[in-house]
Design an enzyme around this catalytic site. Sequence first.
Site, mmCIF file in Angstrom:
data_model
loop_
_atom_site.group_PDB
_atom_site.id
_atom_site.type_symbol
_atom_site.label_atom_id
_atom_site.label_comp_id
_atom_site.label_asym_id
_atom_site.label_seq_id
_atom_site.Cartn_x
_atom_site.Cartn_y
_atom_site.Cartn_z
ATOM 1 N N SER A 51 42.937 54.781 31.063
ATOM 2 C CA SER A 51 41.281 54.501 31.065
ATOM 3 C C SER A 51 40.856 55.401 30.758
ATOM 4 C CB SER A 51 40.680 53.185 31.515
ATOM 5 O OG SER A 51 41.865 52.398 31.556
ATOM 6 N N HIS A 62 40.274 45.350 34.450
ATOM 7 C CA HIS A 62 39.406 45.419 35.845
ATOM 8 C C HIS A 62 37.921 45.735 36.197
ATOM 9 C CE1 HIS A 62 43.852 47.033 36.636
ATOM 10 N NE2 HIS A 62 43.759 46.035 37.464
ATOM 11 N N ASP A 94 42.032 47.958 29.490
ATOM 12 C CA ASP A 94 41.722 47.907 31.345
ATOM 13 C C ASP A 94 41.492 46.229 31.460
ATOM 14 O OD1 ASP A 94 41.176 47.988 33.754
ATOM 15 O OD2 ASP A 94 40.762 50.229 32.942
#
Length: 688
Positions: free
Chosen positions: A274, A223, A221
């Site tokens: 995630s 972000h 991930d």
Amino acid sequence: MAGTSSGYRVDKEKPTGAHVSGGLSNLSFAFRGNRIIREAMHSVFLSYATQVGLDMGIVHAGNLPLLKDIDPTLKQLCDDLIWNRNGDVVTEQLLLYAEAVKGKAGKKNSSSVDDWSKKPLNTRLSDAIVNGIDKYIVADVKEFQMTTRIEPLQIIEGPLLDAMGIVGDLFGSGKMFLPQVIKSARVMKRAVAYLTPFIEASKIEGQSNKGTIVLATVKGDVHDIGKNIVGVVLRCNNYRVIDLGVMCPLERILSTADKEKADIIGVSGLITPSLREMVNIATEMNNRGMTTPLLIGGATTSRKHTAVKIWPAYPDLCIHVPDASRAVNVATSLVNKDQRYLADVRKLYEKIQRDHLKTLQRKNITPINECRKKAFKCSLPTPPQPNQLGVQVFDRYDLKEVVHLIDWKPFFDVWQLRGRYPNRSYPKIFDDKTVGPEAKRLFAEAEEMLADLVTSLRGKAVIGLFPAHSQGDDVVITHEGRDLTCYMLRQQIKSGKDDVYVGTADFIGPPGSNDHMGMFCCSVFGSVAMAAQFEESGDDYNSLMVKSLVDRLVEALAEHLHLKVRREIWGYDKTEDFHAADLHSVKYQGTRPAPGYPSLPDHALKNVMWDVLNVSDSIGAHLTESYAMEPPPSVCGLYIAHPDSFYFNLGLVARDQVEHYARRQGLSLGAAEMALDTALGYTPTNCS
């Protein structure tokens, strides 16, 4: 006041769990229109009432002055009035005072160099941090260092951390907003950056803190906006934060926590895969016999998912944190080993688990074969053939053209500025009495930065429109002589009054219908390096501003691209003429569902998109092992043009559909269950 405080004491003798609240406006109502008097009366009243049992006061918290900042004469008058001393005399004196200060409310002191330098040095340091003014901070710290001759570490642990303590208290009590907190953190960072070489030269160990917290975005991930905000807020409250960045493997997170003797580990993620990685982390922590609390956060997480899927893997020590405003209280409870708090969490999570199990048992999940018999039937004709079939690349998309399509509400949500009804949306948020002024300031700074971003950054996009037909629950597209299957799912729980179970394939015609489907991916390049430069200079505020703006910019690019497709490239609605708000409300014909969202929960569909559009080579966007897109400001999805199409939530699916879904792709049941984890309407028995 005497009668009121007595009432509070009596009320607090009620059964355990009773609390006392009260409105304050009537106390000062006679002075309406004079904010100075009213706000001073409220602060003085609360200083007494909270000591005798008032739990909550209904008042505009953001306008409460600190007691030390109230003019001594006014404070004494408020004391006398509240305690009913001197009768009519104090009333007359307060009326005279009110007349004298009439019209002065809201005026602020100048922050010119002369005015600033006249303040005591300690006051300048505190005001700079509390008010987020970085213009003079290095000069003031240098002057403080030279005049006091105290050690640099003592400066940090003394006046600087004292000021940050004020910031933390104000934010925690709702008297300060997130943009202001991050500006304060920027000032603190610059002061510490100036002092750090002196500390290193004297070989003094780092300053004391409340505890050490390791933060990371999990493997796969990319972000990190929310995680970074939490890190800033925790630092403001004197926690030592070790931020491992994005795409962090499990082993790195746990080994760092062990090496740094972390008091807490916090993991974050945006995409649904995630969530599975968070379960893996929790499981491994339990297998190792760890006792370090694990905080769960990120847009895709929820308290329910944490309680049902993650907490059982690491019982009693796994807690969901919904946003930055809650992080400090949770961290404080965990560092202080507050057993009552942990017991409350256990009680809550066990209840959520029981409720979830009851919900699954009550859900009337229909067998998949029955659902297919009751599929949605389109009544209108198939859309016309696209004007331009095949793949098209936009190597340099003019970002100035998309700015007017930005949806600003999510931007303010990121900065935790949320107006109350009817001022929740943009631009009505500016009218909100509580967050409106700060929203205006933030928006003005955002527009200024946005003007630079649209010329400094590069937008790219690739789209493809292909012949397509439905094949059961799936859609098959044809490109350059190849047939590629897009595997999809169907509802198994009725979502409305009609006895219909919707699947995305219902909006695509059967073989021979001459129907089509599109795909796209768009990205904004350059923002990652720009944000990193701000972070390296200690400017978290502008780093977060870049990330939150570019997140909105790429969504606007996707909106503009879809508009171009509808009007020109496909051309099925050439006369469309909607305003931005209409587009955000999806008033146009067709949809653009995205993998990982409610109707298409499996991110693996991106593999087909990257293949047929050649995304990696055509625009340079890539997929991680968990299907996160790089660069982070990227959007992808499908184009469906049928006038009967609509967005829908797949909801929960049963084992019979998951088994068939796995067989169609040649997957094991366990692999399919992992891919569809958040959509499973049953407890999987095989997750290997």
